[in-house]
Design a protein around this motif. Structure first.
Motif, PDB file in Angstrom:
ATOM      1  N   SER A  51      34.189  37.991  48.857  1.00  0.00           N
ATOM      2  CA  SER A  51      35.056  38.028  49.213  1.00  0.00           C
ATOM      3  C   SER A  51      35.328  39.342  50.385  1.00  0.00           C
ATOM      4  O   SER A  51      33.869  40.093  50.386  1.00  0.00           O
ATOM      5  CB  SER A  51      36.666  38.994  48.345  1.00  0.00           C
ATOM      6  OG  SER A  51      35.543  40.553  47.789  1.00  0.00           O
TER       7      SER A  51
ATOM      8  N   SER B 116      41.882  38.307  52.029  1.00  0.00           N
ATOM      9  CA  SER B 116      40.625  38.383  51.003  1.00  0.00           C
ATOM     10  C   SER B 116      39.915  38.046  50.466  1.00  0.00           C
ATOM     11  O   SER B 116      38.637  38.101  50.640  1.00  0.00           O
ATOM     12  CB  SER B 116      40.466  40.085  51.835  1.00  0.00           C
ATOM     13  OG  SER B 116      41.176  41.019  52.305  1.00  0.00           O
ATOM     14  N   LYS B 117      41.071  37.605  49.879  1.00  0.00           N
ATOM     15  CA  LYS B 117      40.784  36.288  48.400  1.00  0.00           C
ATOM     16  C   LYS B 117      39.926  37.440  47.335  1.00  0.00           C
ATOM     17  O   LYS B 117      39.633  37.454  46.672  1.00  0.00           O
ATOM     18  CB  LYS B 117      39.313  35.894  48.375  1.00  0.00           C
ATOM     19  CG  LYS B 117      40.116  34.920  48.974  1.00  0.00           C
ATOM     20  CD  LYS B 117      38.852  33.961  49.407  1.00  0.00           C
ATOM     21  CE  LYS B 117      38.877  32.146  50.537  1.00  0.00           C
ATOM     22  NZ  LYS B 117      39.365  33.018  51.664  1.00  0.00           N
ATOM     23  N   VAL B 118      41.030  38.509  46.915  1.00  0.00           N
ATOM     24  CA  VAL B 118      41.116  39.678  46.437  1.00  0.00           C
ATOM     25  C   VAL B 118      42.233  39.844  45.411  1.00  0.00           C
ATOM     26  O   VAL B 118      43.291  39.623  45.863  1.00  0.00           O
ATOM     27  CB  VAL B 118      40.301  41.010  47.325  1.00  0.00           C
ATOM     28  CG1 VAL B 118      40.835  42.600  46.134  1.00  0.00           C
ATOM     29  CG2 VAL B 118      39.477  41.512  47.953  1.00  0.00           C
TER      30      VAL B 118
END
Ligand SMILES: Nc1nc2c(ncn2[C@@H]2O[C@H](COP(=O)(O)OP(=O)(O)OP(=O)(O)O)[C@@H](O)[C@H]2O)c(=O)[nH]1
Ligand SMILES: [Mg+2]
Ligand SMILES: [Zn+2]
Length: 357
Positions: free
Chosen positions: A91, A139-141
């Motif tokens: 990420s 951000s895939k967070v």
């Protein structure tokens, strides 16, 4: 100490083998200052620079190390190291660089969860929370909302704030805390998992460093009362820093952000505003802008009150920003390409020219 304590895992192990980096030592970037990095390894902390090769092959900011990265390095002398390669990230948190349109700024990498920190006093702003959420999703967070300074308001005011969040934002943990009384700290501590990396996001003066320090039990980040007393806030934290908590969680504190410019948001907006986006499938026109069209399901929902009007307006604003960013990047790319062509032709002409040897 094991590398796992710094967040190393099976995925990175595999990446290390795939990239043929077994002969190198592995370390994690814990801070960065103008292309100088501090890397933490099994043995200690080292001042590091990147190889010339890495620098010359870098095409954009993303090709340089950032805080949170796993890197392959070699050590020399007592405390120096050279970074040879950055392992692929799972990420990346980035934003539109302030004042340099079309450019991105790296905030941190290999982050599992982001604490979106907002103070319940004058900093509180749901539009901004939605902005951070969008950055997290793209951000895939995983986002976690942390409201600070609850000691400055009463219970009634706090529940009104929580309710206002609830109207617009669902399915995301919200933790209300006071760094002053440490109310709510148990909830924060229990959400932090061993070996996972957490990153603090939020404006200046909201209490990110105070929370980081309190969680680590050490004064690692400087905090200041001045940022609290002015609305603009003076940045107290000037750099990012990765710290390992006793509980096993890994925490990255960040300087406060005044602007949270939307850069390349991929699916970020779609997730933050999932209700709006799913409704837009029912709009009469495929290219509906949801601003004045007849048969627009989004506008209908806003009129009926099924979608919060402010949330809708925030969505449109961020859509416009995203489009603007994308077209700027596209323009830049075209210009670079044209320049490349000119250069190529120039070289060709030079070669054809018999006076040129
Ligand atoms: N009353 C109250 N004050 C707080 C709380 N949390 C932080 N503060 C105060 O707010 C000020 C700013 O705190 P910091 O932790 O430095 O804020 P920051 O988010 O790290 O700020 P930057 O580093 O500038 O981004 C300090 O004076 C803290 O003591 C809280 O929960 N309640
Ligand atoms: Mg700080
Ligand atoms: Zn529409």
């Amino acid at each position: 100490m094991k590398l796992e304590n710094l967040g190393y895992n099976q995925v990175f192990k595999k990446l290390r083998i795939e990239n043929k980096l077994e002969d190198f030592e592995m370390g994690r970037i814990i801070s960065e200052h103008k292309e100088r990095y501090i890397v933490k390894t099994l043995i200690g902390e080292f001042d590091a620079e990147i190889t010339g090769n890495l620098r010359f092959s870098a095409k954009s900011r993303e090709d340089f190390p950032a805080v949170g990265d796993w890197v392959a390095l070699t050590r020399y002398e007592d405390n120096l190291a050279i970074i040879h390669k950055i392992l692929p990230r799972f990420s990346t948190i980035k934003r539109q660089a302030v004042g340099r349109f079309g450019e991105i700024q790296m905030i941190a990498t290999n982050i599992d969860y982001a604490f979106i920190v907002q103070a319940v006093d004058r900093d509180f702003n749901i539009n901004r929370i939605e902005r951070y959420l969008t950055i997290c999703y793209s951000s895939k967070v995983n986002p976690i909302i942390v409201l600070t300074k609850t000691d400055l308001i009463n219970e009634q005011q706090l529940s009104e704030i929580l309710e206002s969040i609830n109207i617009r934002i669902n399915n995301i943990p919200v933790i209300a805390i006071s760094n002053e009384t440490q109310a709510g700290y148990d909830a924060v501590k229990s959400i932090i998992e061993k070996g996972k990396t957490y990153c603090m996001l939020g404006s200046s003066g909201v209490g990110k460093s105070t929370l980081s320090n309190n969680l680590s039990g050490k004064i690692i980040m400087k905090t200041d009362a001045i940022s609290q007393s002015t609305n603009k806030g003076r940045h107290v934290t000037s750099h990012r820093e990765l710290i390992v908590l006793e509980s096993g969680g890994i925490l990255i504190d960040n300087p406060g952000m005044r602007e949270v410019g939307i850069a390349d948001t991929a699916s970020g907006l779609e997730t933050t505003f999932d209700r709006i986006v799913s409704l837009s499938g029912n709009c009469k026109f495929k290219d509906c802008t949801h601003t004045n069209e007849i048969g627009c399901s989004v506008l209908e929902a806003v009129e009926k009150g099924a979608i919060d009007k402010k949330s809708y307006e925030n969505y449109l604003k961020m859509e416009r920003e995203k489009a603007h960013f994308e077209s700027t990047v596209e323009e830049k790319r075209k210009k670079d390409k044209e320049f490349g062509k000119i250069l190529k032709n120039y070289k060709k002409d030079m070669k054809k020219n018999k006076y040129y040897k």
